[in-house]
Design a protein around this motif. Structure first.
Motif, PDB file in Angstrom:
ATOM      1  N   LEU A   1    -110.739  -6.505  41.248  1.00 61.51           N
ATOM      2  CA  LEU A   1    -111.244  -5.119  41.540  1.00 61.51           C
ATOM      3  C   LEU A   1    -112.253  -4.644  40.744  1.00 61.51           C
ATOM      4  O   LEU A   1    -113.166  -3.892  41.103  1.00 61.51           O
ATOM      5  N   ARG A   2    -112.170  -4.874  39.453  1.00 62.97           N
ATOM      6  CA  ARG A   2    -113.002  -4.187  38.379  1.00 62.97           C
ATOM      7  C   ARG A   2    -114.407  -4.826  38.694  1.00 62.97           C
ATOM      8  O   ARG A   2    -115.406  -3.828  38.581  1.00 62.97           O
ATOM      9  N   ALA A   3    -114.450  -6.006  39.069  1.00 63.42           N
ATOM     10  CA  ALA A   3    -115.873  -6.716  39.199  1.00 63.42           C
ATOM     11  C   ALA A   3    -116.338  -6.032  40.460  1.00 63.42           C
ATOM     12  O   ALA A   3    -117.770  -5.795  40.383  1.00 63.42           O
ATOM     13  N   GLN A   4    -115.406  -5.728  41.481  1.00 58.75           N
ATOM     14  CA  GLN A   4    -116.104  -5.385  42.779  1.00 58.75           C
ATOM     15  C   GLN A   4    -116.651  -3.783  42.628  1.00 58.75           C
ATOM     16  O   GLN A   4    -117.877  -3.351  42.973  1.00 58.75           O
ATOM     17  N   THR A   5    -115.932  -3.023  41.849  1.00 60.42           N
ATOM     18  CA  THR A   5    -116.395  -1.632  41.568  1.00 60.42           C
ATOM     19  C   THR A   5    -117.333  -1.343  40.680  1.00 60.42           C
ATOM     20  O   THR A   5    -117.965  -0.316  40.338  1.00 60.42           O
ATOM     21  N   GLY A   6    -117.438  -2.462  39.479  1.00 58.90           N
ATOM     22  CA  GLY A   6    -118.191  -2.344  38.478  1.00 58.90           C
ATOM     23  C   GLY A   6    -117.853  -1.150  37.347  1.00 58.90           C
ATOM     24  O   GLY A   6    -118.646  -0.888  36.512  1.00 58.90           O
ATOM     25  N   HIS A   7    -116.598  -1.059  37.229  1.00 58.07           N
ATOM     26  CA  HIS A   7    -115.941  -0.302  36.054  1.00 58.07           C
ATOM     27  C   HIS A   7    -116.299  -1.018  34.889  1.00 58.07           C
ATOM     28  O   HIS A   7    -116.104  -2.465  34.727  1.00 58.07           O
ATOM     29  N   ALA A   8    -116.449  -0.388  33.734  1.00 55.92           N
ATOM     30  CA  ALA A   8    -116.495  -0.893  32.525  1.00 55.92           C
ATOM     31  C   ALA A   8    -115.207  -1.558  32.152  1.00 55.92           C
ATOM     32  O   ALA A   8    -114.062  -0.941  32.672  1.00 55.92           O
ATOM     33  N   THR A   9    -114.823  -2.508  31.320  1.00 50.50           N
ATOM     34  CA  THR A   9    -113.844  -3.180  30.773  1.00 50.50           C
ATOM     35  C   THR A   9    -112.808  -2.352  30.373  1.00 50.50           C
ATOM     36  O   THR A   9    -111.519  -2.405  30.588  1.00 50.50           O
ATOM     37  N   ASN A  10    -113.073  -1.204  29.640  1.00 52.87           N
ATOM     38  CA  ASN A  10    -112.234  -0.472  28.983  1.00 52.87           C
ATOM     39  C   ASN A  10    -112.119   0.887  29.443  1.00 52.87           C
ATOM     40  O   ASN A  10    -111.774   1.835  28.836  1.00 52.87           O
ATOM     41  N   SER A  11    -112.481   0.899  30.626  1.00 47.10           N
ATOM     42  CA  SER A  11    -112.628   2.207  31.654  1.00 47.10           C
ATOM     43  C   SER A  11    -111.157   2.821  31.773  1.00 47.10           C
ATOM     44  O   SER A  11    -110.261   2.098  32.633  1.00 47.10           O
TER      45      SER A  11
END
Length: 364
Positions: free
Chosen positions: A331-341
C-alpha cells in the motif's frame, strides 16, 4: 592657489549633458537629489520586504493569483470575453468571492485570505492600484458566508476515507436538475471524466496534485490492468504503480479510464482536462483544485452522508486495503508515502481497527 583666491573643484560634467547656449530651451529638468535618494530607498524597501517575506506566504500569494487567473478563464468560457487579470474592480472582486464559494466551495476564512493575496500581488507584482471600494465590496459579500455553519465547516478536520461503495454510488448517481439550477447539470462527458478521475485517484492512492499531473501516455494498458506513471510533484519521487481490473464496471479504474481516453481522443498530454458546460474539452490539465472539486461534487450528486475530498481517495485506499488484508508495504508503495510517515501508519491502524478487536469473541 592664487593669493587671495580659493581653488574650487570643477563640477562633474556627468551631472548635466553638455549643451550649447542656443539649446537652453531644451535643457532637461534638473533631478532633485533628495527625490532620487527617496526613490532609491523605496526600491530597496520593496526588495527587502520581498526578500524577508516567508516562503510560505510567497507560495500562498502565488496560489491566490493563480486562482484569480483561473476565475477569469472560467468566466471567459461562459461570456466569450476575458477581462485582464489586472482589472480589480468592485464587480470582479465580488464575483471572485461568489465563484470561490459556489464553484470552489472554499471555506470563508480561505476566501478572506484569497482576497488579501490577490490584492497584495496585484499591487506589488503588477503595479495595480486596487480601489478601496473593490476590497470593501468583496468583504461585504463575504460577511454572510462567515455566519453560515455549513460553510464554516468546509475544510475542517481530516478528510474522511472513501470506500469502493462510495465510489459506486458516486459513479451511478443521476444528476437531479432543479427549477433554479438546470444549467449546473454537467454534460455526459464531464460525468465520465469525473467517474474515471475518482476511480483512478482511489486506485493509485494519489494526491490531487499527482492526479492533476497524470498524462495519457503515462497510463499504459499492460498485463492484468494499467501501469500508471505517477510523475514527481513537489520533489517527491515519481513512481510506477499497477492498477488491476476492478470487479464492477461502475468502479473499475481500467475500464473507466479506457472509456474516458476514447472520448479524450489523445495519445499524449494531460490525462484529465476541464470540460465546459457545452461538453467542450479544455486544452490544459485539470488543476489539483479542479480534481478535488470533481470528487467533492460527485459525492454531493450522490447525496452521500459524508463530504468527500480529493484526499479521501488516498486515505481510503490504505484503510480499505488493510481491511482486505493487503500488506502495508504494498500500500505504501502504491501511495508513495514516506517510510516513516505517521499519517500513513495512522491510516493502516484505522484499517486494522476491527482485526482481532479486543472485544471480539471474548464471550460478551
Amino acid at each position: 592657489m592664487t593669493e587671495g583666491k580659493m581653488d574650487a573643484e570643477p563640477l562633474s560634467g556627468e551631472l548635466l549633458p553638455a549643451t550649447s547656449p542656443q539649446a537652453d530651451d531644451h535643457l532637461p529638468d534638473v533631478v532633485d537629489p533628495a527625490a532620487a535618494v527617496l526613490a532609491a530607498f523605496d526600491q530597496a524597501a520593496v526588495k527587502h520586504l520581498a526578500d524577508i517575506r516567508p516562503a510560505k506566504t510567497k507560495s500562498g500569494y502565488a496560489r491566490d493569483w493563480k486562482l484569480w487567473q483561473e476565475f477569469h478563464d472560467w468566466t471567459a468560457e461562459r461570456t466569450g470575453h476575458r477581462v485582464a487579470d489586472t482589472d480589480l474592480t468592485r464587480g470582479t472582486m465580488v464575483a471572485f468571492v461568489v465563484w470561490l464559494d459556489q464553484v470552489k466551495q472554499a471555506a470563508p476564512n480561505s476566501i478572506d485570505r484569497r482576497i488579501t493575496g490577490v490584492t497584495v500581488t496585484a499591487r506589488r507584482e503588477h503595479g495595480v492600484t486596487v480601489p478601496k471600494e473593490a476590497t470593501e465590496a468583496a468583504r461585504e459579500a463575504l460577511k454572510p458566508l462567515k455566519n453560515d455553519p455549513a460553510r464554516i465547516a468546509r475544510g475542517r478536520g481530516k478528510a474522511p476515507a472513501a470506500t469502493p461503495a462510495h465510489i459506486r454510488e458516486m459513479n451511478t448517481a443521476v444528476p437531479k436538475p432543479t427549477a433554479t439550477r438546470k444549467r449546473h447539470v454537467p454534460p455526459d462527458i464531464a460525468l465520465l471524466r469525473d467517474r474515471a478521475l475518482a476511480a483512478m485517484s482511489f486506485a493509485i492512492g494519489g494526491r490531487v496534485s499527482e492526479v492533476s499531473a497524470l498524462t495519457v501516455d503515462g497510463i499504459k494498458l499492460e498485463g492484468e490492468g494499467l501501469v500508471v506513471h505517477v510523475p514527481s510533484v513537489k520533489k517527491r519521487p515519481a513512481r510506477n504503480v499497477p492498477v488491476a481490473f476492478g470487479e464492477h464496471a461502475a468502479t473499475c479504474p481500467v475500464r473507466l479510464w479506457l472509456a474516458w481516453r476514447e472520448q479524450l481522443g489523445r495519445t499524449d498530454g494531460p490525462a484529465f482536462v476541464p470540460v465546459g458546460e457545452a461538453g467542450r474539452l479544455g486544452e490544459h490539465r485539470l488543476s489539483p483544485d479542479g480534481c478535488r472539486i470533481a470528487i467533492t461534487r460527485a459525492a454531493a450528486r450522490a447525496e452521500l452522508d459524508t463530504r468527500l475530498t480529493g484526499h479521501s481517495m488516498r486515505r481510503g485506499l490504505v484503510t480499505t486495503g488493510r481491511k482486505k488484508g493487503k500488506r502495508a508495504e504494498k500500500l505504501r508503495a502504491q501511495t508513495g508515502h514516506a517510510t516513516n510517515s505517521p499519517v500513513f501508519w495512522e491510516y493502516v491502524e484505522e484499517g486494522e481497527m476491527w482485526e482481532d478487536a479486543a472485544t471480539d469473541g471474548i464471550g460478551l
